[in-house]
Design an enzyme around this catalytic site. Structure first.
Site, mmCIF file in Angstrom:
data_model
loop_
_atom_site.group_PDB
_atom_site.id
_atom_site.type_symbol
_atom_site.label_atom_id
_atom_site.label_comp_id
_atom_site.label_asym_id
_atom_site.label_seq_id
_atom_site.Cartn_x
_atom_site.Cartn_y
_atom_site.Cartn_z
ATOM 1 C CD GLN A 35 5.019 11.453 17.536
ATOM 2 O OE1 GLN A 35 6.057 11.623 16.906
ATOM 3 N NE2 GLN A 35 4.663 12.268 18.513
ATOM 4 C CG ASN A 61 -5.604 7.632 10.557
ATOM 5 O OD1 ASN A 61 -4.483 7.881 10.142
ATOM 6 N ND2 ASN A 61 -5.897 6.482 11.127
ATOM 7 C CB VAL A 86 -12.714 5.005 13.909
ATOM 8 C CG1 VAL A 86 -14.156 5.456 14.157
ATOM 9 C CG2 VAL A 86 -11.757 6.150 14.253
ATOM 10 C CB SER A 87 -14.522 0.547 11.758
ATOM 11 O OG SER A 87 -13.231 0.157 11.355
ATOM 12 C CE1 TYR A 113 -3.847 2.254 0.360
ATOM 13 C CE2 TYR A 113 -2.716 3.179 2.252
ATOM 14 C CZ TYR A 113 -3.738 3.241 1.326
ATOM 15 O OH TYR A 113 -4.628 4.281 1.359
#
Length: 317
Positions: free
Chosen positions: A282, A180, A194-195, A151
């Protein structure tokens, strides 16, 4: 005979049935444009765009961007590529082919049509950054042979193609580096934090944090990001990018988990697992260029965006 809608464009969105592609299509349709959604449904879903199916200004083509596409359009948004680690690591060779060949095929189309083309690049081009926050002039710290490289390096090679087509053939390009992003229509099993946290909290499962939870991310709500797409696409020809698009607000994984637990009302606990290989410690964008050149910055705070995202996931249950 003059056109009825002088400002209407015919716009191609690859990866249009995906999380971000579908939100972009909503905005383009809302502006009165005609939209061709191209997707092979590897990670996208028809559910994300089914509300447009009766609209005569909307069209879906099932197609893999690894192969050339012949259509006539005024603009191209190239968003096609698996974007979450479980999806892009499932078939890494296909992932890098999608990034590189997809970019090459869409650039070839833009060259033939003499139209503007947008590339959805990523903050992953910075790898595990040695500077913080990340500015566009930073070349990155990327492992070229790691499990995430399909990716990371796929998107880096796509950026190379975009700028070479721009320099060699004069193609009108716009390159955005996306940090993000979250919001409704995220895939519930996309492996993003998050998901993951929301689905685990709603199911009463322990929230999984990799490492000690001190690593940070910056979370941009989908509506804010799409606004950045549109502003970049409408900007002056000289503004090619790459331009960072993301929310500079920085949160640790532990802080995010605690917010999700509070907003879902879940009694789930937090558990820790080892940090995956090459996982950045980070990630925070410097969005000075976006502010100055596009007049853009995110408006939706994390708590507000999480509420909408949690509501979406509740309805999926």
């Amino acid at each position: 005979m003059p056109r009825l809608y002088e400002s209407r464009k015919r716009i191609l969105v690859t990866g249009g049935a995906g999380f971000l592609g579908s939100h972009l299509i909503d905005r383009l349709i809302g502006q009165g444009h005609e939209v061709i959604c191209v997707d092979n449904f590897f990670t996208g879903t028809k559910r994300n765009v089914e509300h447009h199916h009766a609209n005569p200004r909307f069209e879906v083509i099932r197609h893999d961007v690894c192969f050339p596409l012949k259509v006539e359009v005024d603009e191209i948004y190239n968003l096609a590529c698996p974007a979450s680690p479980p999806h892009y690591q499932h078939n890494p060779v296909y992932t890098i082919k999608t990034s590189f060949l997809g970019a090459m095929n869409m650039l070839g189309l833009a060259k033939r049509l003499k139209c503007r083309i947008f590339q959805a690049s990523t903050s992953e081009v910075y790898g595990d950054p040695s500077i913080h926050p990340q500015v566009e002039s930073y070349w990155g710290n990327v492992n070229p042979i790691g499990t995430r490289s399909c990716y990371d390096e796929g998107k880096r090679s796509a950026e190379t193609l975009f700028f070479d087509y721009h320099r060699q053939h004069g193609v009108d390009i716009k390159v955005a580096r996306i940090f993000n992003t979250y919001g409704p229509r995220m895939h519930p099993r996309d492996g993003r934090v998050v998901s993951n946290f929301i689905t685990q909290a709603l199911a009463g499962e322990d929230l999984t944090i990799y490492g000690d939870g001190s690593q940070t991310r910056s979370f941009c709500y989908a509506d804010d990001l799409v606004e950045g797409f549109l502003r970049l696409m409408a900007s002056d020809t000289a503004v090619t990018g790459p331009i960072n698009l993301g929310n500079p607000g920085e949160f640790t994984m532990l802080e995010l988990a605690e917010q999700v637990l509070r907003l879902t009302g879940s009694s789930s606990k937090i558990t820790h697992k080892p940090l995956p290989a090459d996982d950045p410690k980070q990630r925070q964008p410097d969005i000075t260029q976006a502010r100055v050149k596009l007049g853009w910055e995110p408006k939706v705070d994390l708590s507000e965006g999480l509420k909408s995202t949690i509501a979406y996931f509740r309805n999926l249950a």
